[in-house]
Structure formats: C-alpha cells, structure tokens
Design a protein around this motif. Structure first.
Motif, PDB file in Angstrom:
ATOM      1  N   GLY A   1       0.476  -7.385 -12.126  1.00  0.00           N
ATOM      2  CA  GLY A   1       1.262  -7.648 -13.449  1.00  0.00           C
ATOM      3  C   GLY A   1       0.411  -7.047 -14.718  1.00  0.00           C
ATOM      4  O   GLY A   1      -0.136  -5.429 -13.685  1.00  0.00           O
ATOM      5  N   GLY A   2       0.967  -6.857 -15.258  1.00  0.00           N
ATOM      6  CA  GLY A   2       0.273  -5.610 -16.681  1.00  0.00           C
ATOM      7  C   GLY A   2      -0.458  -5.878 -17.843  1.00  0.00           C
ATOM      8  O   GLY A   2      -0.583  -5.599 -18.837  1.00  0.00           O
ATOM      9  N   SER A   3      -1.046  -7.462 -17.461  1.00  0.00           N
ATOM     10  CA  SER A   3      -2.631  -7.616 -18.610  1.00  0.00           C
ATOM     11  C   SER A   3      -3.832  -7.759 -17.596  1.00  0.00           C
ATOM     12  O   SER A   3      -3.903  -7.380 -16.213  1.00  0.00           O
TER      13      SER A   3
ATOM     14  N   GLN B   1       5.477 -10.591 -11.945  1.00  0.00           N
ATOM     15  CA  GLN B   1       6.059 -12.467 -11.488  1.00  0.00           C
ATOM     16  C   GLN B   1       6.551 -12.261 -10.698  1.00  0.00           C
ATOM     17  O   GLN B   1       7.040 -13.138  -9.597  1.00  0.00           O
TER      18      GLN B   1
ATOM     19  N   GLY C   1       2.085 -17.198 -14.936  1.00  0.00           N
ATOM     20  CA  GLY C   1       1.182 -16.708 -15.971  1.00  0.00           C
ATOM     21  C   GLY C   1       0.468 -18.042 -16.119  1.00  0.00           C
ATOM     22  O   GLY C   1       1.651 -18.650 -17.392  1.00  0.00           O
TER      23      GLY C   1
ATOM     24  N   ALA D   1       0.135 -13.446 -21.603  1.00  0.00           N
ATOM     25  CA  ALA D   1      -0.274 -12.210 -21.778  1.00  0.00           C
ATOM     26  C   ALA D   1      -0.380 -12.034 -23.663  1.00  0.00           C
ATOM     27  O   ALA D   1      -1.648 -11.238 -23.485  1.00  0.00           O
TER      28      ALA D   1
ATOM     29  N   HIS E   1      -1.079  -5.336 -23.458  1.00  0.00           N
ATOM     30  CA  HIS E   1      -0.293  -6.131 -21.678  1.00  0.00           C
ATOM     31  C   HIS E   1       1.077  -5.483 -22.058  1.00  0.00           C
ATOM     32  O   HIS E   1       1.671  -4.596 -22.748  1.00  0.00           O
TER      33      HIS E   1
ATOM     34  N   GLU F   1       4.872  -7.055 -16.866  1.00  0.00           N
ATOM     35  CA  GLU F   1       4.377  -8.059 -16.065  1.00  0.00           C
ATOM     36  C   GLU F   1       5.324  -9.229 -15.347  1.00  0.00           C
ATOM     37  O   GLU F   1       5.060  -9.839 -14.218  1.00  0.00           O
TER      38      GLU F   1
ATOM     39  N   GLN G   1      -4.520 -12.011 -17.222  1.00  0.00           N
ATOM     40  CA  GLN G   1      -4.057 -13.256 -16.781  1.00  0.00           C
ATOM     41  C   GLN G   1      -4.016 -13.129 -15.144  1.00  0.00           C
ATOM     42  O   GLN G   1      -4.732 -12.935 -14.584  1.00  0.00           O
TER      43      GLN G   1
ATOM     44  N   SER H   1       4.467  -5.417 -20.329  1.00  0.00           N
ATOM     45  CA  SER H   1       5.286  -6.934 -20.636  1.00  0.00           C
ATOM     46  C   SER H   1       6.496  -6.395 -19.440  1.00  0.00           C
ATOM     47  O   SER H   1       6.865  -7.061 -18.471  1.00  0.00           O
TER      48      SER H   1
ATOM     49  N   ALA I   1       4.561 -16.604 -18.697  1.00  0.00           N
ATOM     50  CA  ALA I   1       4.070 -15.096 -18.317  1.00  0.00           C
ATOM     51  C   ALA I   1       3.546 -14.063 -19.782  1.00  0.00           C
ATOM     52  O   ALA I   1       2.016 -13.743 -19.471  1.00  0.00           O
TER      53      ALA I   1
END
Length: 565
Positions: free
Chosen positions: A74-76, A294, A311, A274, A285, A290, A79, A287, A270
């Motif tokens: 993911g991009g966080s 997901q 998330g 985030a 994050h 992310e 998360q 997005s 999600a």
C-alpha cells in the motif's frame, strides 16, 4: 510531469521506509504494535465473517493474507487492512444470491478494478464524494449490521432470518417470546464489559477480554449458549491452498455489479482511513499506490478463499496509538494472526456467538458516526435530503442503489448550486473596477447600438440556456454585443454550443459579437468550434476598453433589421 515523481507515486511505502534505513529497535516497536493490533483484530475478524454469512476462519484468512499485502504493497506508512463492517451487507447478499464461489469471483474482479483505478490515477477522486453520501450509507450499513445481530444477541429461536430489513424486524418481533435469558446475559455482559473497559482502560483489548471471559464462563458452567463450535463444527485450521474460483462469462456478468460495489467500498474506506492516518502521524499517503495495494490484496484474498478487504480505520488508529513506525507493523499483525490460525484455531470453538454479536453492536455504533449524522441534519435542505435518502436506500433497498442515487443526486445538487452562483449582468456601478483595475462603469460611455454583458462564473450546461435567454430578452436589436468573459474560468461543451448558437443568430441579425478578456480554456473551446480569432465570425479582445474602442469604430456601419431570437 517528472518521471521520477510518477515512479515514486507508485512505489509502496514499505520500499521507501526500508530505503531510509530500518534498525532492530524500529522492528521491535513495529512488532509490538503489530501484536497489539492482532489482539484487536482476532475477535473482530471472526465476528465480521459470521455477520457476513461466512465461517469465522474466512475472516481470519482475510486478515492474514489481505492484511499482510495491504501493508506491504500500500501507499500508507501505518495502514492496517482486513475485513470491515462496510462489506457485511454486500458479502451477505452476494453469498445468498451467487454462493460463496460467486463472492470469490466478485472479490477477484474487484481487485482487478482497484488496480486499474490506481494506475489510472483515480486515487484522488475520493475527495469528490460528498460527506452526506459517505455518512448516509455508512450509517445505513451500521443499522443493518446491528439488526443482523439481534438473533444471536438475544438467542432467538429462528431457523431463517429474512434478508429484507422490514421483514427481518417483523420476524424478530414474532420470535421475541423465544428470548434465551442466559444467551442475553452473556451478550449484555460482554457489551457492558467492552463499554466499561473503553471508558476506564481504553488501552486494554476490550474485544478480546470480553470474548475470552465469555468463553470461559460458558465452558466452565456448561451454559446452554450457542458457540462457534456448535454452529460451525467443521472448521479448518491453517491456510487453505490457493485456487481460482469458478470463472465463466455468465457468472462474471452476474456478479459484475457486486464486484463494482466491493471495489468502490474498498477504495473509499481505504483512502479515508489513509487520510485519517495522515492526520494522526503528520505524513502523506500515496493514494494511487494505496488502490493498487488494495487490489492486489483482494485478489490474493479471493485466491485463498477469503473475504473482501480494505483499510480499517479502527485498526489503523490502534496501530498508530501502539507507536507503529512503518508498514512492517501491519505485516506483523498478519503474522501474529497466522500463528493463531496454525496453533490456536481450535480455541475458536468455545467462543459464544452472543459475545461476537456484542462486538459487532459496538462496531455498528462506531460506524454510525452519529455526531456527524446529527450535524448534517442541521445543514441546508439539499444536504439533509441527500443524507436521509442515501441512508434510507441503504437500509431499505440496496447499497449499490444508494451509492448510485446518492452520488448522482449530489452531482445534480452541486450543479444547481454552481448555476446559482453564475451571474449574467448588463449593469454596473460607476465606481466598479474593470479587469485592468480602472474605475469604469460597465455602461459608461457605451456607444449607441452597443449592448454589454458581464458573465461571472463557469458557463456549463446548467447555465447555458440561461445565457441564451438573457440575450434574447434584449428587446431591440443591437449593432454590437460585448460579452465580458474575464471572470469565466470554464466553458464546457454545452456552454460553447450555446455561444455558437448566439453567434449564429447574431450573424443572421447583422449583429457583431465581441468577446473580451477570454481566459485560455474558454478561448481554446471557442477555437474548437470555429470561433477563434482567425475565424472572422466573432471578435476577440484582450480587455473591455479594447472592446469598447472596436465597437465605437464599427457602430456606424449599415445593418439589416433582423432580431436575435
């Protein structure tokens, strides 16, 4: 766009933080945070799976497989993902209509949709979903989840619980005479214990304490309460072997709308989670990545026979409060849950369903966001109607319908409000500043036979006809019509078509149209329909004073007697 920036936008945060340097002390903090989240997620994953119409092991498999990948890809930074309450309604309906294999296919398709959405750059679109729609369907889902737990919480003697909300409550009322006092006591005691622990010891794992204590009481005193073991006697331990679900064109068409709903909910929840996490840790994050993470997580969950995942705001907040530093914390939460599946899944059989129902009642209350719901009820009528309509459709009709109607109505409401801000004026005060900052009234020194209109705001299909009607109400045929457009930031296809019609009617009436102060986008749109500076069909001026000079120079030319109509 800088290619390196584009590459960074699609780099998992795990790779970024590992590149910064990862020490043993950071791993220790992440591992402790992961264990804390796993303790919270363990009973929750089982409860959500049962509420969704699946067995509890499906929820744990989802938390392990999808939870690991959501954090890893993911991009966080913080998360944590897994099964959530938002999916309960959708999953239950898909299983009822298409079987569990249909759910796996829908989840697989939703994962592909999320990856496509991520690489298409749609991650930023979440901010365009209005709050009344989000709160409306979230509160609606909360009501449905709470309603689905009444049977287990009270121990009602019902073989079948209707899916329809009204029919469900009619069946509940008809079965109220079969309430089992022992089951109700276990459920109410678990509910009270969770609430007390949240008040007095918020750092303690209230869900797990309530479940363990309820299981011990039921087992030690041999209470006649339904448990996971009595309802699901054939639970499997360990992770299943990954396999593709049954795929056919007919089945893809059948579950397409459900797959879209799962993808939509996964993406929205999600990204909202985030955003909340960003506010708590002061980070930002990615997005689109992310969404990609997901998507990969939902594909993997389907291959392992799990549920849809996204998330989870509550688990992410727990992760942050436990001092997580990197995505490794979320991955460790999945590892700890895997250890439970491998070595402790037999203990699930002792968990009372009434205790899990109590957990889901708490989850539903948290999802309802009643403070925001009541706050939105104090907003203007349009927002209130949007909130209540989305809420009502979610509860009484269908989540997909609620989302579609809510977003459509919100868009129409926005366009109506935007059209109300657009002003088409022919008057002006003498002390009003023009585009260049000079004090000049719009009609001061206006030559005979010249009309002027100032347009403030975007010209789109919601106001295009109003512009045409305003010019038709001139009454007399002017020699020149000046359209002041410096305050027009946007001209869409409907707007430019209307302006082209105005120019056409003006030409038949021997009336010249002059545009002043065009911005780049409206000027480019006029050029697309042949109304550019070289077309000869209209005159484009840099500012209003220049338009006045040109109008004065040509106003004495002979003309015919037609009209704008």
């Amino acid at each position: 766009m800088d290619p390196r920036a584009g590459l960074t936008a699609f780099t998992p945060k795990l790779f970024t933080v590992l590149g910064e340097g990862y020490s043993l002390s950071r791993f220790r903090r992440d591992a402790i945070a992961g264990l804390t989240v796993a303790i919270v997620a363990l009973p929750l994953a089982m409860a959500l799976a049962i509420a969704s119409g699946a067995s509890p092991d499906k929820g744990l498999v989802t938390a392990v497989v999808a939870g690991f990948l959501i954090s890893g890809l993911g991009g966080s930074r913080v998360q944590v993902g897994g099964p959530t309450g938002a999916f309960v309604v959708v999953v239950f309906n898909v299983i009822a209509q298409h079987g569990y294999d249909g759910l796996l296919l829908a989840t697989l398709m939703a994962g592909v949709m999320l990856i496509v959405a991520g690489y298409s750059g749609l991650g930023s679109l979440v901010r365009f979903i209005p709050q009344p729609v989000v709160i409306g369907f979230t509160a609606g889902i909360a009501v449905i989840i709470a309603s689905s737990q009444v049977k287990d919480f009270l121990g009602l003697a019902m073989k079948v619980v209707p899916a329809d909300f009204i029919a469900k409550w009619a069946a509940y009322l008809g079965a109220m005479g079969s309430v089992q006092s022992v089951t109700f006591a276990i459920g109410a005691g678990s509910l009270a214990l969770i609430m007390v622990l949240r008040k007095l010891a918020p750092r303690w794992p209230g869900f797990l304490i309530a479940v363990v204590l309820a299981a011990l009481i039921v087992a030690l005193f041999h209470l006649p309460v339904e448990t996971i073991g009595s309802r699901f006697p054939d639970l499997r331990s360990g992770l299943p072997t990954p396999a593709l679900p049954d795929i056919s064109l007919a089945k893809i068409q059948a579950v397409m709308s459900s797959a879209f709903t799962i993808a939509f909910l996964a993406g929205i929840e999600a990204l909202l989670s985030a955003v909340v996490a960003d506010g708590m840790i002061g980070s930002r994050h990615r997005s689109n990545q992310e969404l990609v993470g997901q998507g990969a997580a939902n594909i993997a969950s389907a291959l392992f026979g799990g549920l849809p995942a996204t998330g989870a705001i509550a688990r992410t907040a727990t992760n942050i409060r436990a001092c997580a530093l990197t995505p490794v914390a979320g991955m460790m939460h999945a590892v700890f849950l895997l250890l439970f599946i491998l070595f402790g899944s037999a203990l699930m059989a002792f968990v009372p369903l009434a205790a899990l129902a109590a957990i889901l009642l708490i989850v539903a209350w948290g999802m309802s966001e009643h403070h925001r719901f009541l706050q939105l009820l104090r907003m203007p009528n349009g927002d209130r109607i949007l909130l209540l309509l989305t809420f009502g459709l979610t509860v009484l009709v269908d989540l997909t319908v609620a989302i579609g109607v809510g977003v459509t109505l919100a868009s129409l409401l926005f366009m109506m409000r935007m059209s109300a801000t657009v002003e088409i004026a022919s008057d002006g005060r003498a002390d009003q500043l023009d585009e260049e900052g000079d004090e000049i009234g719009q009609r001061d020194a206006l030559p005979e036979g010249v009309e002027v209109f100032r347009i403030d705001g975007p010209i789109f299909f919601g106001v295009a006809n109003e512009l045409l009607d305003t010019l038709r109400r001139i009454g007399r045929t002017p020699r020149i019509v000046i359209l002041r457009m410096r305050r027009v930031p946007l001209l869409d296809a409907s707007g430019v078509t209307t302006i082209e019609e105005i120019v056409r009617q003006a030409a038949s009436a021997d009336t010249q149209i002059i545009f002043s102060g065009l911005r780049p986008q409206p000027e480019a749109m006029l050029d697309r329909v042949g109304l550019g500076a070289r077309s000869g069909r209209a005159i484009l001026c840099e500012d209003y004073p220049a338009a006045l000079r040109i109008a004065a120079a040509i106003v004495a030319a002979p003309r015919s007697g037609a009209h704008l109509n």
